[in-house]
Design an enzyme around this catalytic site. Structure first.
Site, short mmCIF file in Angstrom:
data_model
loop_
_atom_site.label_atom_id
_atom_site.label_comp_id
_atom_site.label_asym_id
_atom_site.label_seq_id
_atom_site.Cartn_x
_atom_site.Cartn_y
_atom_site.Cartn_z
N GLN A 127 35.71 30.34 10.49
CA GLN A 127 37.00 31.05 10.51
C GLN A 127 37.08 32.12 11.61
O GLN A 127 38.13 32.73 11.78
CB GLN A 127 37.27 31.70 9.14
CG GLN A 127 37.59 30.70 8.04
CD GLN A 127 38.92 29.97 8.24
OE1 GLN A 127 39.79 30.38 9.02
NE2 GLN A 127 39.08 28.86 7.53
N ASN A 164 37.28 32.44 4.39
CA ASN A 164 38.49 31.65 4.62
C ASN A 164 39.64 32.02 3.68
O ASN A 164 40.79 31.87 4.01
CB ASN A 164 38.18 30.16 4.49
CG ASN A 164 37.31 29.84 3.29
OD1 ASN A 164 36.20 30.39 3.16
ND2 ASN A 164 37.78 29.00 2.41
N CYS A 211 40.37 23.34 0.19
CA CYS A 211 39.55 22.38 -0.55
C CYS A 211 39.65 22.57 -2.05
O CYS A 211 39.43 21.64 -2.80
CB CYS A 211 38.10 22.49 -0.10
SG CYS A 211 37.95 22.76 1.65
N SER A 246 34.10 24.88 13.80
CA SER A 246 34.89 23.67 13.58
C SER A 246 36.11 23.66 14.50
O SER A 246 36.82 24.67 14.60
CB SER A 246 35.34 23.63 12.11
OG SER A 246 36.23 22.57 11.91
N THR A 251 26.90 7.65 18.15
CA THR A 251 27.67 7.68 19.39
C THR A 251 28.66 8.85 19.34
O THR A 251 29.35 9.04 18.35
CB THR A 251 28.40 6.34 19.59
OG1 THR A 251 27.40 5.33 19.67
CG2 THR A 251 29.23 6.33 20.86
N THR A 272 31.64 21.36 8.13
CA THR A 272 30.86 21.05 6.93
C THR A 272 29.51 20.44 7.30
O THR A 272 28.47 20.82 6.74
CB THR A 272 31.66 20.07 6.02
OG1 THR A 272 32.89 20.70 5.66
CG2 THR A 272 30.88 19.71 4.77
N1 PLP Z 1 33.45 26.88 6.43
C1 PLP Z 1 34.58 27.59 6.30
C2 PLP Z 1 34.52 29.07 6.18
C3 PLP Z 1 35.82 26.95 6.29
O1 PLP Z 1 36.94 27.65 6.16
C4 PLP Z 1 35.85 25.53 6.40
C5 PLP Z 1 37.13 24.80 6.31
O2 PLP Z 1 38.05 25.21 5.64
C6 PLP Z 1 34.64 24.83 6.56
C7 PLP Z 1 33.46 25.55 6.56
C8 PLP Z 1 34.60 23.36 6.72
O3 PLP Z 1 34.99 22.98 8.00
P1 PLP Z 1 35.47 21.47 8.28
O4 PLP Z 1 36.85 21.36 7.71
O5 PLP Z 1 35.45 21.31 9.75
O6 PLP Z 1 34.50 20.58 7.61
#
Ligand code: PLP
Length: 385
Positions: free
Chosen positions: A177, A149, A323, A197, A235, A70
């Site tokens: 993803q 996702n 989410c 991520s 940090t 994110t």
């Molecule tokens: N982008 C996509 C396509 C995702 O599937 C996700 C998480 O589900 C994210 C961004 C966000 O990643 P993070 O959970 O590391 O913030």
């Protein structure tokens, strides 16, 4: 327990955890300090950077660690928007992005930027012709996700990057993803920025990275100390970074084999569900789809109710993105691909990973048809068209 929600998160690989542990209480130095203990921590961070660079096929100095996918998305988009506001205030994205991108764009709209949300076809593929027409003189960034996702659809990223590049505009992709699931070379694809991520490919939660191509002038997103070559202060999460580095190393050597193991399991699950449950639709592209993802709508059944029944049977799944689960809003992805209103709350996402077995698939195929039938019997919509 049967875990089939790998797109939400993956368990941390034991080898990753083993690599991380010393960096909590033994090798705990702050990489910015000058003594040996600190230098060792710094070395570990740089080794992780090299591993990620290998995974992405880029230079280590093009990798910047962040706190998550994110943050990487926010940085790429807001950093470009603020840094290039004299050139223009128009950004193009797609209507099926993760909220990490969409809500960032909404924020920028409030700040006076104009955002074009590209439509997608019924499989979730971005309309290339509309993209071409949407690029303007004041367009500063195009951000299109590599794979979705929820439905797993994979975009023609190379083609998109080329079109965007020809117009002299920066291109960012949210590859959260894809990275760790499929080989993804930023060089071959011609990308300017890419988000990833750790927790989506068996690394720890709370650590991600942004690839920024050499020469792309992205302003810092977090201000403070001089970490990450003065681009991202704070940090370093040394243990987390060591973890994502180890996860990258494992992905490089194992992801192809994993894909070959997971795809047939997903296909068996899909075929079995099609045979055993009438009146379902599969969402996402039939071929251009992540090999682990299966998203379907089961007519006249509430997705949330299926999840509760599956949970009762020890099966973890999702009805949309992690989410959005828990909110009553229909999935913006399913809306964008044109799923009829009546099916919007009937979706189920099963996303597989390296620990799934034939037995897991058999278990889902054993219990899901019964759950669907039971819920349909209670539904006022079942039997009606
Ligand atoms: N982008 C996509 C396509 C995702 O599937 C996700 C998480 O589900 C994210 C961004 C966000 O990643 P993070 O959970 O590391 O913030």
């Amino acid at each position: 327990m049967v875990y089939m929600d790998y797109n939400a998160t993956t368990p941390c690989d034991k080898r990753v955890v083993d690599e991380m542990v010393p960096y909590f209480s033994e090798q705990f130095g702050n990489p910015s300090s000058i003594y040996r203990l600190a230098r060792d921590a710094k070395k570990a961070v740089e080794k992780a950077r090299e591993n990620l660079a290998k995974l992405l096929d880029c230079k280590p100095e093009e990798v910047f660690f962040t706190s998550c996918g994110t943050e990487a998305d926010n940085w790429a988009i807001i950093g470009t928007a603020f840094g290039m506001r004299e050139k223009g205030r128009h950004i193009i994205t797609s209507s099926i992005e993760h909220h990490a991108v969409l809500h960032t764009c909404k924020f920028l709209e409030k700040m006076g930027y104009e955002i074009t949300y590209l439509p997608v076809d019924r499989y979730g593929i971005v309309d290339i012709e509309i993209l071409k027409k949407s690029i303007r003189k004041d367009t500063i960034l195009v951000s299109i996700m590599a794979a979705n996702n929820e439905i797993g659809t994979i975009q023609p990223i190379k083609e998109i990057a080329q079109i965007v590049k020809e117009k002299g505009v920066l291109f960012h992709t949210d590859a959260v993803q894809v990275v760790g699931k499929l080989p993804f070379s930023v060089k071959q694809l011609g990308l300017d920025m890419l988000s990833l991520s750790g927790h989506k490919f068996y690394g720890p939660k709370g650590v991600g990275a942004l690839y920024v191509k050499k020469g792309v002038k992205l302003i810092p997103f977090i201000y403070g100390g001089g970490q990450e070559r003065k681009k991202r202060a704070g940090t370093e999460n040394v243990a987390g970074i060591v973890g994502i580095g180890k996860a990258a190393e494992i992905a490089i050597s194992e992801m192809t084999e994993e894909g070959e193991k997971i795809r047939p399991l997903r296909d068996k699950l899909e075929e079995g569900i099609k045979q055993k449950i009438p009146e379902i639709i599969i969402n996402g592209h039939p071929e251009k789809r992540l090999y682990n993802t299966l998203n379907l709508c089961i007519r006249a059944v509430e997705g949330e109710a299926i999840l509760l029944h599956l949970d009762f049977e020890g099966i973890c799944a999702s009805s949309g993105s992690a989410c959005t689960s828990g909110s009553l809003e229909p999935s913006h992805v399913l809306v964008a691909i044109g799923v009829p209103d009546i099916l919007l709350h009937s979706s189920l996402r099963l996303s597989l990973g390296k620990h799934n077995t034939e037995d897991d698939v058999d278990k889902v195929l054993e219990v899901l048809p019964g759950i669907a039938e039971k819920l349909r019997k209670m539904s006022p919509f079942w039997g009606k068209k």
